[in-house]
Structures are given as structure tokens and as C-alpha cells.
Enzyme design. Structure first.
Site, PDB file in Angstrom:
ATOM      1  CG  LEU A  70     127.246   0.017   4.083  1.00 47.07           C
ATOM      2  CD1 LEU A  70     128.405   0.834   4.634  1.00 47.07           C
ATOM      3  CD2 LEU A  70     126.968  -1.182   4.971  1.00 47.07           C
ATOM      4  N   GLY A  71     123.393   2.046   2.488  1.00 40.22           N
ATOM      5  CA  GLY A  71     122.303   3.010   2.567  1.00 40.22           C
ATOM      6  C   GLY A  71     122.345   3.966   1.399  1.00 40.22           C
ATOM      7  N   GLY A  76     120.797   8.099   0.104  1.00 38.96           N
ATOM      8  CA  GLY A  76     120.173   9.357   0.472  1.00 38.96           C
ATOM      9  C   GLY A  76     119.886  10.160  -0.775  1.00 38.96           C
ATOM     10  CE1 TYR A 133     121.822  17.026  -2.258  1.00 38.99           C
ATOM     11  CE2 TYR A 133     121.753  16.346   0.035  1.00 38.99           C
ATOM     12  CZ  TYR A 133     121.437  17.251  -0.954  1.00 38.99           C
ATOM     13  OH  TYR A 133     120.721  18.373  -0.641  1.00 38.99           O
ATOM     14  N   GLY A 134     123.429  10.388  -2.872  1.00 40.90           N
ATOM     15  CA  GLY A 134     124.294   9.303  -3.294  1.00 40.90           C
ATOM     16  C   GLY A 134     124.019   8.031  -2.515  1.00 40.90           C
ATOM     17  CB  VAL A 170     127.224   4.727   1.835  1.00 43.06           C
ATOM     18  CG1 VAL A 170     128.481   4.235   2.552  1.00 43.06           C
ATOM     19  CG2 VAL A 170     127.167   6.252   1.851  1.00 43.06           C
ATOM     20  CG  ASP A 174     122.484  18.092   5.620  1.00 42.53           C
ATOM     21  OD1 ASP A 174     121.486  18.435   6.298  1.00 42.53           O
ATOM     22  OD2 ASP A 174     122.476  17.133   4.833  1.00 42.53           O
TER      23      ASP A 174
END
Length: 373
Positions: free
Chosen positions: A24-25, A27, A29-30, A32, A139
Site C-alpha cells: 500500500l505504501g 515511509g 519507518y516501514g 504497509v 508526528d
């Protein structure tokens, strides 16, 4: 909670337990993924983090915070499924069908006024709930607010990878710089900064501005940024007749709301729920709904928005049983400006005494931009 979950954390084969796995995406930090659990067919979102870049304790801390908060209707659901694979840590959350708020913000336009109000009320309720649990998100931004319908009747805060316990002392800034409070840029290693809910309140104010305008009022909250400097002058020189250019597009009736949410002195910042006092005001000078003669429902009466009294039962709702083994836009900056006359009042609700905790790890996990094959 982290210690409890660590005892039941099992190593599993992703393909053995899930099908239709799609990214799905990603960033800093990880990543998804969306996936269907084979046993139940249930579709869910899986957040995965590379073991080479993430400590198990950090992963468990984020998972525990997500699980603790997930009973709230405006915080992403977390059903207690956490596991490891050979290379990754992973936990499951509910899947948001529309995406995140950033995907629906039109540059230089924002989103419709009624949708902004609905979002603001829901976010304020979620932040109040987090505050009651003694947690600060750290955040808060449109990318971390998931949307469940196009009109924003249901939105939910997600991504607690940088979340902190109130009272934690940090010695460096964290989060997304455009949404960071000015005190995060002034941290000294020797003194540190005690984390409290006023940091989220600042970010909340900037989120509302971006939703209303499709722009940032400044790039970063430092005096080197002309847009921010003009805003500081506006707060400090109340004899001046006009606000900075970036704030002239905000109706006079809610400028006080922003002054309180974005008070330079964090001790004078209001609580997030202070915005409830302004929902009857106009939040956009030229409302698209007003221009077309269309009217949307009062966001305070929406089924997805609840009064403080009706929230009580939801805040006390208990989670279901934990399952570990059964894997059941671009915004732009307008930095020109001039100045006004509204004196911010002190708000001490955010300043309750907190246990001081020194935090040696400044983020709860490190990025995982990895190949999941």
C-alpha cells in the site's frame, strides 16, 4: 504490555497465513501491506519492519501503543495480531479504504469547510483520549490520518512509531519538520525537553491550516523562516492592525483559535478540544458550499462526531481478546506577511505534573525500505 506481547510473539511464514498480499505504501519507518488472512478471509493492513533496522523492543512498544489506543473510534483499529517472519517484525491493523488525508487535499485549496470541521473535531477527540492515556503522538500530519469515506465522516489517527509517554525527556527533535513545534528546534542536549501534549496541539493547529488552505504558513518554525517570523511578530506586537499575508485568508472569527493552538509559549497553548468552541464560526472566507447553495450536515451532529458526554462510553469500551497464535498535493509555503492584536491567554490544562522519564532512544523504530518478496 510490550513484555506480555513478547512472550507470545511467534515466527510465521507470511505466504502460509496470508494471500493477496499487496504493498500500500512505504515511509521512512516501514512498509504497509494489504493482505487477506487465509483462515478467515479477513482483509487487513500489515505494518512490517526490517529486523536489521528495528529492535524488537521498539517494535513491541509501537504495537503496544497502537493496541492500547485502538478502542477509540478515531484511532486506527489494532486487533492484537503481531508476529515475526525470518526478516521482519509485523502487526495487523484495520484497512482504510480511501487512503490518508494528504491524498484528498487540493494544493492552494484544501478540502471543503464542513469536512475540515469534521476532521478537526474527530482529531481533537483522539488527541484528548491519548492525553488521558499519558501519550503524545509526536508526528501528527495528514499522512498519518487515515480516511474511511470521501466526506471525512470517519477518520483515524495512525502510526505511533514516534509516540512518547508524557514526561519523557528527549534531547533531539523528532517528527516532520513542517509540523514541529518551535521548542523542538531549540532542544539542547544538556537540558533536553520534557514531552507533553502541547507538542501535538501545535501540530494539530498546522494540520487544520493545511486542510483549510492546501498550503503551509511556513516551512519550519524557526526565526530564519520569514513566514514564521511574521507570525511571531503578529503574536508579540498586538498594536498592529493586520495579520501576516498567510493568515489573511483565515476568517477573523477563528484567528483566535489558531493563536491559542499555535501559541509560541507552549504553556499558553490550549487543549485540542478548544476547537469545539469555534465550530459555529465560518472557517473559510469563500466556502464552496456557500457559493453553490449546498449545505452539509452540522459536523457536531454527525454520527462520526461525538460530544464529550457521549464519548465517555466509547472511551471505556474494552478491547476483544488478544490473538497472537491465531492469525485470525504538494502543500506550498506562503511566507510573506505583516501583523494583529490578539493576546494569547495562558492555558494550564496541558501543564499537569508528569513523571520525568529519560529517553535514550529518540525514535521507536528505524526505517524499513525493504524488498518483501
Amino acid at each position: 504490555m510490550a513484555a506480555f506481547f513478547s512472550q507470545g510473539l511467534q515466527n510465521v511464514d507470511l505466504e502460509e497465513h496470508f494471500f493477496n498480499v499487496k504493498e500500500l505504501g512505504e515511509g521512512g519507518y516501514g512498509r504497509v501491506l494489504s493482505a487477506n488472512e487465509k483462515i478467515t478471509g479477513q482483509i487487513m493492513a500489515l505494518k512490517i519492519m526490517d529486523k536489521k533496522r528495528t529492535r524488537q523492543q521498539s517494535f513491541l512498544q509501537e504495537f503496544s501503543i497502537s493496541y492500547l489506543l485502538s478502542s477509540h473510534p478515531n484511532i486506527i483499529g489494532c486487533n492484537g495480531i503481531a508476529f515475526t517472519t525470518i526478516n521482519y517484525f509485523a502487526f495487523a491493523q484495520e484497512l482504510a479504504p480511501v487512503g490518508d488525508l494528504s491524498s484528498i487535499i487540493l494544493p492552494h485549496v484544501g478540502i471543503p469547510e464542513d469536512a475540515v470541521k469534521r476532521c478537526s473535531v474527530q482529531i481533537s477527540n483522539a488527541l484528548e483520549f491519548m492525553s488521558e492515556k499519558g501519550l503524545v503522538h509526536m508526528d501528527l500530519k495528514p499522512e498519518n490520518i487515515l480516511v474511511f469515506d470521501q466526506d471525512c465522516h470517519s477518520i483515524k489517527i495512525t502510526d505511533f512509531g514516534l509516540a512518547k509517554v508524557k514526561g519523557t525527556v528527549i534531547t533531539s527533535g523528532c517528527g516532520s519538520k513542517s509540523y514541529m513545534a518551535p521548542e523542538l528546534g531549540d532542544i539542547t542536549v544538556s537540558d533536553g525537553l520534557v514531552v507533553d501534549g502541547s507538542l501535538d496541539v501545535w501540530s494539530f493547529g498546522l494540520n487544520i491550516y493545511c486542510l483549510l488552505t492546501g498550503e503551509f504558513p511556513w516551512q519550519v518554525a524557526t526565526l530564519e523562516d520569514e513566514g514564521y517570523k511574521c507570525f511571531v511578530d503578529w503574536q508579540n506586537n498586538f498594536h498592529m492592525d493586520n495579520p501576516p499575508e498567510a493568515w489573511r485568508k483565515i476568517p477573523t472569527g477563528i484567528r483566535r483559535m489558531f493563536i491559542d493552538l499555535l501559541a509560541i509559549d507552549y504553556m499558553k497553548r490550549c487543549k485540542a478540544t478548544e476547537i469545539l468552541k469555534y465550530v459555529s464560526e465560518s472557517w473559510k472566507e469563500d466556502s464552496p458550499d456557500a457559493a453553490t447553495g449546498q449545505e452539509d450536515e452540522d459536523p457536531m451532529k454527525s454520527s462520526s462526531v461525538q460530544s464529550e458526554e457521549s464519548m465517555t462510553s466509547d472511551l471505556n469500551t474494552s478491547q476483544g481478546s488478544v490473538s497472537i497464535t491465531s492469525l485470525s498535493y504538494p502543500l506550498t509555503t506562503d511566507s510573506s506577511g505583516s501583523q494583529s492584536e490578539m493576546t494569547p491567554e495562558p492555558h494550564k490544562d496541558n501543564m499537569e505534573e508528569a513523571l520525568i522519564i529519560f529517553d535514550d532512544e529518540f525514535s521507536l523504530h528505524v526505517g524499513a525500505e525493504v524488498d518483501i518478496e
